[in-house]
Write a protein that holds these residues in place. Structure first.
Motif, mmCIF file in Angstrom:
data_model
loop_
_atom_site.group_PDB
_atom_site.id
_atom_site.type_symbol
_atom_site.label_atom_id
_atom_site.label_comp_id
_atom_site.label_asym_id
_atom_site.label_seq_id
_atom_site.Cartn_x
_atom_site.Cartn_y
_atom_site.Cartn_z
ATOM 1 N N VAL A 1 0.851 -1.186 0.000
ATOM 2 C CA VAL A 1 0.000 0.000 0.000
ATOM 3 C C VAL A 1 0.888 1.239 0.000
ATOM 4 O O VAL A 1 2.061 1.193 0.388
ATOM 5 N N GLY A 2 0.329 2.362 -0.432
ATOM 6 C CA GLY A 2 1.045 3.633 -0.368
ATOM 7 C C GLY A 2 2.412 3.561 -1.019
ATOM 8 O O GLY A 2 2.608 2.933 -2.062
ATOM 9 N N GLY A 3 3.377 4.225 -0.367
ATOM 10 C CA GLY A 3 4.726 4.225 -0.897
ATOM 11 C C GLY A 3 5.351 2.850 -0.969
ATOM 12 O O GLY A 3 6.305 2.623 -1.706
ATOM 13 N N GLY A 4 4.813 1.896 -0.206
ATOM 14 C CA GLY A 4 5.377 0.546 -0.181
ATOM 15 C C GLY A 4 4.841 -0.386 -1.237
ATOM 16 O O GLY A 4 5.227 -1.562 -1.278
ATOM 17 N N THR A 5 4.000 0.096 -2.135
ATOM 18 C CA THR A 5 3.295 -0.780 -3.072
ATOM 19 C C THR A 5 4.230 -1.673 -3.870
ATOM 20 O O THR A 5 3.982 -2.866 -4.019
ATOM 21 N N GLY A 6 5.316 -1.123 -4.412
ATOM 22 C CA GLY A 6 6.191 -1.897 -5.284
ATOM 23 C C GLY A 6 7.497 -2.339 -4.644
ATOM 24 O O GLY A 6 8.439 -2.693 -5.359
ATOM 25 N N MET A 7 7.564 -2.369 -3.321
ATOM 26 C CA MET A 7 8.848 -2.611 -2.653
ATOM 27 C C MET A 7 9.120 -4.088 -2.395
ATOM 28 O O MET A 7 8.210 -4.914 -2.318
ATOM 29 N N VAL A 8 10.415 -4.406 -2.252
ATOM 30 C CA VAL A 8 10.898 -5.777 -2.048
ATOM 31 C C VAL A 8 11.785 -5.783 -0.817
ATOM 32 O O VAL A 8 12.663 -4.925 -0.677
ATOM 33 N N CYS A 9 11.577 -6.750 0.073
ATOM 34 C CA CYS A 9 12.300 -6.767 1.345
ATOM 35 C C CYS A 9 12.869 -8.156 1.601
ATOM 36 O O CYS A 9 12.115 -9.128 1.695
ATOM 37 N N HIS A 10 14.183 -8.263 1.714
ATOM 38 C CA HIS A 10 14.865 -9.542 1.925
ATOM 39 C C HIS A 10 14.453 -10.581 0.881
ATOM 40 O O HIS A 10 14.318 -11.776 1.181
ATOM 41 N N GLY A 11 14.260 -10.139 -0.361
ATOM 42 C CA GLY A 11 13.928 -11.051 -1.443
ATOM 43 C C GLY A 11 12.479 -11.475 -1.485
ATOM 44 O O GLY A 11 12.070 -12.217 -2.392
ATOM 45 N N PHE A 12 11.673 -11.042 -0.523
ATOM 46 C CA PHE A 12 10.231 -11.261 -0.533
ATOM 47 C C PHE A 12 9.533 -9.932 -0.805
ATOM 48 O O PHE A 12 10.148 -8.872 -0.757
ATOM 49 N N ASP B 1 7.869 -5.788 -16.561
ATOM 50 C CA ASP B 1 8.545 -6.843 -17.323
ATOM 51 C C ASP B 1 8.218 -8.229 -16.787
ATOM 52 O O ASP B 1 9.027 -9.166 -16.863
ATOM 53 N N SER B 2 7.019 -8.348 -16.218
ATOM 54 C CA SER B 2 6.510 -9.629 -15.705
ATOM 55 C C SER B 2 7.389 -10.228 -14.615
ATOM 56 O O SER B 2 7.411 -11.449 -14.420
ATOM 57 N N ILE B 3 8.124 -9.385 -13.888
ATOM 58 C CA ILE B 3 8.888 -9.875 -12.744
ATOM 59 C C ILE B 3 7.922 -10.168 -11.601
ATOM 60 O O ILE B 3 7.036 -9.371 -11.307
ATOM 61 N N ARG B 4 8.115 -11.313 -11.003
ATOM 62 C CA ARG B 4 7.264 -11.733 -9.885
ATOM 63 C C ARG B 4 8.090 -11.784 -8.604
ATOM 64 O O ARG B 4 9.184 -12.344 -8.574
ATOM 65 N N VAL B 5 7.543 -11.181 -7.547
ATOM 66 C CA VAL B 5 8.157 -11.241 -6.220
ATOM 67 C C VAL B 5 7.144 -11.898 -5.284
ATOM 68 O O VAL B 5 5.997 -11.461 -5.210
ATOM 69 N N PHE B 6 7.583 -12.936 -4.602
ATOM 70 C CA PHE B 6 6.678 -13.747 -3.797
ATOM 71 C C PHE B 6 6.489 -13.161 -2.403
ATOM 72 O O PHE B 6 7.410 -12.617 -1.797
ATOM 73 N N GLY B 7 5.272 -13.295 -1.898
ATOM 74 C CA GLY B 7 5.006 -12.938 -0.521
ATOM 75 C C GLY B 7 5.659 -13.932 0.424
ATOM 76 O O GLY B 7 5.826 -15.113 0.096
ATOM 77 N N LEU B 8 6.047 -13.469 1.586
ATOM 78 C CA LEU B 8 6.638 -14.343 2.595
ATOM 79 C C LEU B 8 5.623 -15.429 2.964
ATOM 80 O O LEU B 8 4.526 -15.120 3.448
#
Length: 429
Positions: free
Chosen positions: A197-208, A393-400
């Motif tokens: 949400v908000g500023g964190g919408t597109g962020m990635v943390c520790h690979g998740f 570019d269809s990059i997928r980042v998985f939820g923890l």
């Protein structure tokens, strides 16, 4: 209110209503927070376990999600937004608070902090967005101040950023001033939306998948009964170093690394290391020349009567929490923190001397501990609240994966029985 200011607001609102990419600031479905899983980091929380447990603090988000597939600069895919933290809420936005800032690693931006360090005061909101849209958000705060006849008071806006270019068309400059204005106007007390949400919408943390997280602590009555709250925008850290309550979670959860769908690799040279989704993404971390890159912005608020030099001490305890979670303040990471106290500050008068309260330094240790505890929990809450996301570019980042996290924590004997959550106050509409 000046006529041209009213026209300014009317045009901004009209523009906002025409913007098609505005998404709900609430997650599509709730995910368990750390405490629900039995991960507490110690200490007692406030009623919402959020920075808004500090009386007067309000938080608002604007979330922008649209498009999919290959990047078309200026069109998307869009995965970004704005978060606003108002130390005294909208009604007291011009009333200063004592504040201080600190950077563990300065590969990032938080505007307005030179004067905070010089004068010891913060006036106005703390805004958080993506790296390339700091200017648009800053412009919005000044326009908002003009509307309220507070252009002088809010003339040096505080706007912080982290880089969301893995999932977002970051060079498309999708955040516009109306988006920041909406985050400001939507700010409220009570529960705070977390995750993507908000500023964190597109962020990635520790690979998740990362994003916005928050937590709070109540210190004991003997220590003053003060409340301290933390809000993070989590976009830092490597997977292999990810640690929770001393458990090497990143060493055990090596699967589900960021990957791309389809047959065409991402165009960005910074994303050359990302493997195709499938067996490659299950084989452990790929060779990433930017390991640990990202950034983390952390805002700490408290109602304890602290002076700027004491708030500097609070801000400098934040890195202890980041280290416990596996962060190193890596070269490509902007780790920037701001701490404020909501104690009342006398208004300027003809009297040259003003009196304020100050907690004795000998009584700061409980607040130091609260800072480290709440920061860790806010980081984990940001990750737990975030679902898997596919973006630019269809990059997928998985939820923890919460079930796998619980299994690892149990294996190491670090999971407590989930505590009964305190009754939450209802959010104001």
């Amino acid at each position: 209110m000046h006529t041209h200011h009213r026209h300014l607001l009317s045009s901004v609102v009209a523009s906002l209503l025409l913007l098609p990419m505005l998404a709900s600031a609430q997650a599509e479905r709730p995910r368990a927070r750390a405490r629900t899983l039995g991960i507490t980091f110690g200490g007692e929380t406030g009623p919402n376990n959020a920075i808004t447990d500090v009386p007067g603090v309000e938080v608002g988000h604007t979330t922008l999600i649209s498009g999919e597939g290959r990047i078309e600069r200026g069109k998307g895919p869009v995965r970004t937004g704005v978060t606003a933290v108002l130390p005294r809420g909208k009604k007291g936005v011009a009333e200063p608070v004592f504040a201080s800032s600190y950077a563990l690693n300065g590969n990032g931006e938080m505007t307005g902090t030179h004067w905070i360090q010089e004068g010891g005061h913060l006036q106005g909101p703390v805004m958080i967005t993506n790296t390339n849209d700091v200017g648009a958000v800053r412009e919005a705060v000044i326009s908002w101040a003009l509307e309220k006849d507070l252009a002088w008071d809010l003339g040096l806006p505080v706007v912080a950023e982290t880089w969301d270019g893995m999932l977002h068309d970051i060079y498309g400059f999708h955040v516009k001033p109306p988006h920041a204005l909406q985050a400001l106007e939507s700010a409220k007390s009570g529960p705070v939306a977390e995750g993507s949400v908000g500023g964190g919408t597109g962020m990635v943390c520790h690979g998740f998948k990362g994003g916005i997280g928050t937590a709070s602590r109540k210190v004991s009555v003997a220590a003053g009964g003060y409340t301290l709250g933390v809000l993070v925008q989590c976009n830092y850290g490597s997977r292999r170093l990810f640690t929770v309550e001393g458990v090497p979670v990143g060493e055990e959860l090596k699967d589900d690394m960021p990957c791309y769908l389809g047959t065409k690799k991402p165009d960005s040279p910074m994303m050359d290391w990302v493997p195709a989704c499938g067996p490659a993404s299950k084989a452990g971390p790929a060779a990433n020349p930017f390991e640990g890159a990202g950034s983390i912005i952390i805002v700490v608020g408290t109602d304890a009567p602290l002076l700027p030099h004491q708030l500097s001490r609070i801000a400098r305890r934040v890195p202890l929490a980041i280290a416990k979670m596996g962060g190193l303040g890596e070269n490509y990471s902007g780790d920037i923190f701001l701490a404020f106290s909501t104690q009342s500050i006398p208004s300027p008068t003809k009297t040259a001397v003003a009196s304020v309260s100050s907690l004795q330094n000998e009584h700061l240790n409980p607040l130091f501990e609260a800072t480290v505890q709440a920061t860790q929990e806010a980081i984990l809450n940001a990750m737990l609240a975030s679902d898997t996301m596919t973006g630019a570019d269809s990059i997928r980042v998985f939820g923890l994966p919460q079930d796998k996290l619980v299994k690892v924590m149990k294996k190491h004997g670090r999971l407590t029985a989930p505590p009964k959550p305190p009754p939450a106050r209802k959010a104001r509409p």
